[in-house]
Design an enzyme around this catalytic site. Structure first.
Site: not given
Length: 738
Positions: A84-85, A145
């Site tokens: 995602e990042d 998370d």
């Protein structure tokens, strides 16, 4: 093993040490490789705290290791933000670490977007949720998370902290609860509580700490009695006190309307046995020591909650007549109760070295009722939106499902009545509901509905039909509560509108004034704007409800027409509430001087009640006196438009000066709260002029006190005295118009 230990990155040693305790034969090389990839991919990124970003996935992996998760899950945790990042693609990750890790990372990424509200393609949602139910490790990683993010939330802006905390309370903590991860759920709730309601949180912490010595003495006595009796009965078990969770305490104060002293969770014990038969024997021991409370025994061993949680619960009348909550379970059950679904991942038994889930482990997970329900919803849902809505409902509250006569399903909170059902069908059906039939039989409107029942409601055709005020006592759904409240608010507004018109007519006639000339659409609209009401109807309604007096409005109308000399002064003080008591002064000394004009008449404005220490300004009135205002007064802007009438004033208090002060006290509601706060004020030797208190639905009491005091420097000491009253979490000065 020795070679592997020597090549392990020192940063990974704490993670490896915890993981080896459960999985002594785990392949650590893949953990090392995952860390290196994550560290490289996140190399240019920093956390809000300024720490390297890699510290976050490493912390998540550590949390999962402590929960006992397998090596594959730890690898996925280390990599969970890379797709995602960073520029790392899912395809590249899957090729390097295998399909299982790729599936977990992909699931966590999509879960972030879906459950918390971002848009995602429909079929992708369906596939992802199905995979999530078949492999709950996706959910476990997501929960871990969020737990680390909540632990480090102090580095984010306050508004983002609040948003994340609300998400955590509404979605992630209930998710942890459904997974049986009690220890994680409690920590998430308490962390969210501290962010969303810091003062209430601190007050609960203070109250719990204040009871600690007596509670610990009581628990020691209880524990000794249980241990001695268990030993005499030849039952091997451990007895321990149960931890206190602040959010749970606060919720019980709100939902059950209890005072702090009445909450049973503050005093509780847990008995851990070796065998299931010992659990039932231990219940007999506890019930032989103290009288069990009717209806408070729950057998979650025979009927596990959510297919995960197993325990025996009972509440007895303990020593000193206090309710005592007791939980009894085996040590394995306790491990599952603390870690939930994570406790099932003992892959040294369930999983081979090739990374394939053995059938017995898959069957164990499939036994979990909530996971099966997810799969059932996936099969039955007509579209992903419907499926997701079912998931959201189930996370939020306990629900029941009832049917309309046509077979449509209506979802309602547990405890709902036919009236809740009627409002769920349509607002007008709710408003006009006059009777109900359940499963073909007439029932009372307050009768609680149960799963699977067929409900039919009867409605009135009368044009003036509407809800009953009594309904507010038994409806439970937010929709029904809101719609009923809105109905009566509208009804009150309409009554107040007519009352306000009548009051205006009486006031105008009392002064012998021309009603038609004075009270017309244009003049009333001007006054409504001036007094910050939306329109003339809102102004009349405010008069009828007592928020503003008809006399005050007439004075403003006269000022609009250039009437009485004091009109402009009235403008300056238009915010003074009609209910504010007049100050009985024993002296004309207001403690203010006007440089260059000794002896001029001064008075302290009621709209902002200034006291020495406030920055002030003077406003010359039409009669030649000076009205003293705070520079941050709500009327300051309008006053300063007439700059020629603003003059300098200085504080010059004397021993005979008396000042009006208003304070607001916010506290967790309890018996005798108002009495205790009033006593604290009286001890400070102030003259209380008025007091009011309102209690909100979340058991918060908001009190207003207005009093006279001679030396406002004493105010800080007074506020501290009130703040020390039990339950008070905030107290501050307000203006009389606030």
């Amino acid at each position: 093993m020795t070679a592997q230990r020597s090549t392990t990155n020192p940063v990974l040693e704490p993670l490896v040490a915890v993981h080896r305790e459960i999985y002594p034969k785990a392949d650590l090389s893949i953990l090392q490789r995952a860390y290196e990839v994550a560290d490289q991919r996140h190399a240019s990124q920093l956390r809000q705290s300024g720490d390297p970003y890699i510290t976050h996935p490493l912390a998540v992996a550590n949390i999962l290791a402590e929960l006992g998760m397998d090596t594959t899950t730890l690898v996925a945790a280390l990599l969970h933000d890379t797709v995602e990042d960073t520029g790392y693609t899912l395809e590249a990750l899957t090729e390097e670490f295998g399909e299982e890790v790729g599936h977990l990372v992909d699931g966590v990424t999509k879960l972030d977007r879906v459950v918390l509200g971002s848009a995602a393609e429909g079929e992708t949602i369906r596939k992802m949720i199905t995979a999530m139910a078949r492999d709950p490790r996706v959910l476990v990683i997501k929960v871990a998370d969020r737990l680390h993010n909540m632990r480090t939330m102090r580095f984010l802006p306050p508004e983002k902290q609040a948003r994340k905390a609300r998400e955590t309370l509404e979605v992630i903590a209930p998710l942890a609860h459904r997974l049986g991860m009690a220890s994680v759920k409690w920590e998430l709730e308490d962390l969210s509580f501290a962010i969303l309601h810091p003062k209430k949180y601190e007050e609960i912490v203070r109250l719990v700490a204040g009871r600690a010595p007596s509670r610990d003495t009581y628990l020691a006595k209880v524990r000794a009695e249980i241990v001695n009796t268990l030993t005499a009965s030849k039952i091997k078990a451990t007895v321990e006190g149960r931890p206190k969770h602040y959010w749970s305490i606060y919720q019980k104060m709100i939902v059950k309307g209890r005072d702090f002293d009445d909450i049973h969770d503050l005093v509780g014990v847990r008995i851990l046995c070796d065998e299931i038969r010992d659990c039932y024997a231990a219940v007999g021991v506890v019930h032989s020591l103290w009288q069990p409370m009717a209806g408070r025994f729950k057998d979650y061993i025979a009927q596990p909650r959510y297919g995960v949680y197993q325990s025996l619960h009972t509440t007895v009348v303990g020593p000193e007549g206090k309710p005592l909550e007791v939980q009894i379970r085996t040590r394995d059950m306790h491990r599952t109760a603390e870690y939930g679904i994570a406790a099932h991942w003992r892959y040294k038994e369930a999983k081979g070295r090739n990374g394939v889930l053995h059938p017995h482990a898959a069957a164990e997970i499939d036994d979990m009722a909530w996971m099966r329900q997810l799969l059932d919803w996936q099969r039955e849902a007509a579209d992903p939106g419907e499926f997701l809505e079912s998931l959201r409902y189930d996370l939020a509250v306990q629900e029941i499902f009832v049917f309309t006569p046509k077979g449509d399903v209506i979802t309602l909170p547990t405890g709902s009545t036919p009236v809740d059902f009627a409002y769920a069908v349509h607002t007008e059906v709710g408003h006009r509901c006059i009777g109900a039939r359940v499963n073909g039989r007439l029932v009372a409107l307050e009768r609680k509905l149960e799963n699977g029942e067929v409900v039919e409601v009867f409605t009135s055709k009368a044009p003036n039909a509407g809800p009953s005020r009594d309904w507010q006592q038994f409806v439970v759904s937010p929709r029904a509560k809101t719609k009923i409240r809105q109905w009566f608010a509208k009804e009150r507004r309409e009554e107040a509108l007519e009352t306000g018109k009548d009051a205006m007519a009486r006031e105008v006639r009392r002064g012998g004034l021309p009603l038609q000339r004075l009270v017309n659409g244009e003049s009333m609209a001007a006054v409504a704007r001036e007094l910050h009401y939306a329109d003339v109807s809102a102004l009349y309604t405010a008069i009828g409800e007592g928020h503003v007096s008809a006399k005050h409005v007439v004075q403003r109308l006269l000022a609009e027409l250039g009437g009485i000399d004091q009109a402009e002064e009235e403008l300056a003080e238009r915010s003074t509430p009609a209910t504010m008591p007049r100050r009985p002064r024993s002296t004309d000394d207001v403690g203010v001087s006007v440089p260059g004009a000794p002896g001029v008449l001064t008075k302290l404005a009621k709209c902002c009640t200034p006291v020495p220490g406030d920055v002030i300004m003077g406003f010359v009135t039409r009669g030649g006196g000076v009205s003293v205002h705070r520079t941050d007064c709500t009327n300051a802007a309008s006053l300063q438009q007439q700059a020629e009438r603003i003059i300098e004033v200085l504080w010059a208090p004397s021993p005979s000066s008396v000042f009006l002060v208003a304070i607001q006290v916010e506290a967790l509601d309890r018996h005798r709260l108002l009495s205790d706060v009033t006593r604290a004020l009286a001890d400070e030797k102030v003259n209380i002029l008025s007091a009011s208190v309102t209690t909100s639905g979340d058991r918060v009491a908001i009190s207003r006190f207005t009093f006279e005091m001679g030396d406002p420097k004493h105010l800080g000491h007074l506020l501290n005295a009130v703040r020390n009253v039990e339950g008070v979490y905030d107290v501050y000065r307000v203006t009389s118009a606030a």
